[in-house]
Design a protein around this motif. Structure first.
Motif, short mmCIF file in Angstrom:
data_model
loop_
_atom_site.label_atom_id
_atom_site.label_comp_id
_atom_site.label_asym_id
_atom_site.label_seq_id
_atom_site.Cartn_x
_atom_site.Cartn_y
_atom_site.Cartn_z
N ASP A 109 0.87 -1.21 0.06
CA ASP A 109 0.20 -0.08 -0.23
C ASP A 109 1.04 1.26 -0.01
O ASP A 109 2.17 1.44 0.73
CB ASP A 109 -0.85 0.02 1.31
N PRO A 110 0.53 2.19 -0.62
CA PRO A 110 1.47 3.30 -0.72
C PRO A 110 1.70 4.10 0.88
O PRO A 110 2.88 4.56 0.98
CB PRO A 110 0.57 4.42 -1.46
N GLY A 111 0.74 3.78 1.58
CA GLY A 111 1.08 4.22 2.94
C GLY A 111 2.42 3.31 3.64
O GLY A 111 2.97 3.95 4.52
N ASP A 112 2.68 2.22 3.12
CA ASP A 112 3.76 1.62 3.60
C ASP A 112 5.10 2.32 3.52
O ASP A 112 5.96 1.99 4.18
CB ASP A 112 3.82 0.06 3.03
N GLY A 138 7.17 3.61 6.62
CA GLY A 138 8.20 3.07 7.57
C GLY A 138 9.43 2.91 6.81
O GLY A 138 10.39 2.31 7.40
N LEU A 139 9.40 3.38 5.70
CA LEU A 139 10.69 3.39 4.86
C LEU A 139 11.39 4.69 4.45
O LEU A 139 12.40 4.86 3.90
CB LEU A 139 10.52 2.74 3.38
N CYS A 140 10.98 5.91 5.26
CA CYS A 140 11.30 7.26 4.95
C CYS A 140 12.88 7.16 5.31
O CYS A 140 13.62 7.84 4.56
CB CYS A 140 10.62 8.16 5.89
N ASP A 141 13.22 6.66 6.46
CA ASP A 141 14.73 6.72 6.48
C ASP A 141 15.64 6.07 5.84
O ASP A 141 16.52 6.37 5.46
CB ASP A 141 14.97 6.37 8.23
N ASP A 142 15.06 4.91 5.25
CA ASP A 142 16.04 4.10 4.31
C ASP A 142 16.05 4.88 3.08
O ASP A 142 17.42 4.76 2.34
CB ASP A 142 15.15 2.96 3.98
N LEU A 143 15.21 5.19 2.62
CA LEU A 143 15.08 5.98 1.27
C LEU A 143 15.98 7.51 1.20
O LEU A 143 16.60 7.91 0.45
CB LEU A 143 13.46 6.33 0.67
N ARG A 144 15.78 8.11 2.56
CA ARG A 144 16.44 9.35 2.69
C ARG A 144 17.95 8.77 2.77
O ARG A 144 18.97 9.55 2.14
CB ARG A 144 16.23 10.01 4.10
N ARG A 145 18.30 7.75 3.52
CA ARG A 145 19.80 7.60 3.19
C ARG A 145 20.25 7.27 2.23
O ARG A 145 21.37 7.30 1.58
CB ARG A 145 19.84 6.42 4.33
N ARG A 177 0.97 9.19 -7.80
CA ARG A 177 0.98 10.50 -7.09
C ARG A 177 -0.12 11.10 -6.40
O ARG A 177 0.15 11.63 -5.22
CB ARG A 177 1.09 11.59 -8.52
N ASP A 178 -1.22 10.81 -6.82
CA ASP A 178 -2.33 11.08 -6.11
C ASP A 178 -2.44 10.57 -4.58
O ASP A 178 -2.67 11.15 -3.55
CB ASP A 178 -3.73 11.01 -6.67
N ASP A 179 -2.19 9.39 -4.42
CA ASP A 179 -2.18 8.44 -3.34
C ASP A 179 -1.01 9.28 -2.44
O ASP A 179 -1.11 9.07 -1.14
CB ASP A 179 -1.81 6.85 -3.55
N LEU A 180 0.22 9.29 -3.04
CA LEU A 180 1.29 9.84 -2.28
C LEU A 180 0.93 11.39 -1.53
O LEU A 180 1.36 11.77 -0.55
CB LEU A 180 2.61 10.00 -2.70
N GLY A 229 0.21 12.59 2.60
CA GLY A 229 0.75 13.37 3.50
C GLY A 229 2.16 13.65 3.07
O GLY A 229 2.81 12.90 2.28
N GLY A 230 2.90 14.82 3.52
CA GLY A 230 4.15 15.18 3.32
C GLY A 230 5.19 14.30 3.55
O GLY A 230 6.09 14.10 2.54
N PRO A 231 5.31 13.45 4.72
CA PRO A 231 6.40 12.49 4.78
C PRO A 231 6.34 11.24 3.70
O PRO A 231 7.54 11.16 3.28
CB PRO A 231 6.32 11.83 6.11
N ILE A 232 5.26 10.98 3.49
CA ILE A 232 5.21 9.93 2.71
C ILE A 232 5.61 10.23 1.11
O ILE A 232 6.36 9.72 0.38
CB ILE A 232 3.76 9.10 2.35
N LEU A 233 5.05 11.54 0.65
CA LEU A 233 5.37 11.85 -0.53
C LEU A 233 6.81 12.52 -0.63
O LEU A 233 7.41 12.07 -1.71
CB LEU A 233 4.61 13.40 -0.80
N ALA A 234 7.43 12.75 0.50
CA ALA A 234 8.99 13.19 0.51
C ALA A 234 9.75 11.69 0.19
O ALA A 234 10.87 11.83 -0.40
CB ALA A 234 9.36 13.78 1.70
#
Length: 253
Positions: free
Chosen positions: A134-137, A140-147, A183-186, A190-195
């Motif tokens: 699900d796009p909301g998943d 939980g990956l924000c830190d991994d993707l930022r790294r 894109r619409d789902d992201l 909200g901001g963190p998931i879109l980021a």
């Protein structure tokens, strides 16, 4: 809405669609873009958003088809179109499809560019992340993707200092198609998931820049094109099984 297997499509209509145009045509001079052709096959009024088709699949195919060269458009997209008729599913199925597209971006598209840039350890980490259902998943990956974005950017020229071909390599037609599909789902999530989604996109671009001059980019782009085709096949099949049914992961390019 029934699936495509339960809808009868006029064979003469299928035979009459021999090539696809880029962008909406509204039937001018007989030309149709990919999703207009789906509407035509379904007997609907011409539109690039046919009611019979999955919105997620339609967004992906519409953008992907428009961004391909003519030969690739006709070779890759045209044979798929009859199978898109009747793919619109209930909300859980469409959410599952959006998750599958996000999963492709993070666990297939991004690792491919990291491997080309010889960031193999990081590529393996990304490919081994939990499946995105699900796009909301992505929360939980924000830190991994930022790294991943930061790692790919180390010792690189900025994107503005590179040629347009390198900048465009990781943002090819298939990647843009995936963004259009989710894109619409992201944005709604909200901001963190879109980021997190943007981190994945920029990490791929930075990795392509890092690889440029050391390895040819075209084989990776072509391999990802093949995985995008596999993704569309899976998106179609998702409407024919329960949303929680298990499936095989995408092949690695």
């Amino acid at each position: 809405m029934p699936d495509s297997g339960s809808l009868e499509i006029d064979g003469d209509r299928i035979a009459s669609v021999r090539t696809l145009a880029a962008g909406r045509q509204a039937g001018r001079d007989g030309a149709l873009c990919a999703m207009e052709a789906v509407a035509y096959l379904a007997g609907e009024p011409l539109s690039d958003r046919p009611a019979c088709a999955s919105p997620v699949i339609a967004a992906f195919v519409r953008t992907w088809s428009d961004g391909l060269p003519q030969a690739a458009r006709d070779g890759l997209i045209l044979p798929l179109l009859p199978r898109l008729v009747g793919t619109r599913g209930p909300e859980p199925v469409e959410r599952r499809r959006a998750g599958m597209v996000a999963d492709w971006l993070v666990r297939v598209h991004l690792p491919a560019w990291f491997r080309l840039a010889k960031l193999n350890v990081e590529a393996d980490v990304l490919a081994g992340l939990p499946e995105i259902r699900d796009p909301g998943d992505l929360a939980g990956l924000c830190d991994d993707l930022r790294r991943a974005r930061n790692r790919a950017a180390i010792a690189n020229l900025t994107l503005r200092q590179t040629g347009p071909y390198v900048r465009a390599a990781a943002w090819d037609a298939a990647q843009r198609a995936a963004w259009a599909a989710i894109r619409d789902d992201l944005e709604a999530a909200g901001g963190p998931i879109l980021a997190a989604g943007w981190d994945a996109a920029y990490a791929a671009a930075y990795a392509a820049v890092r690889a440029s001059g050391k390895a040819p980019l075209e084989p990776t782009r072509r391999a990802l094109e093949e995985t995008a085709l596999t993704l569309v096949e899976r998106l179609i099949a998702a409407g024919q099984t329960a949303p929680d049914a298990p499936h095989l992961a995408d092949p690695q390019p």
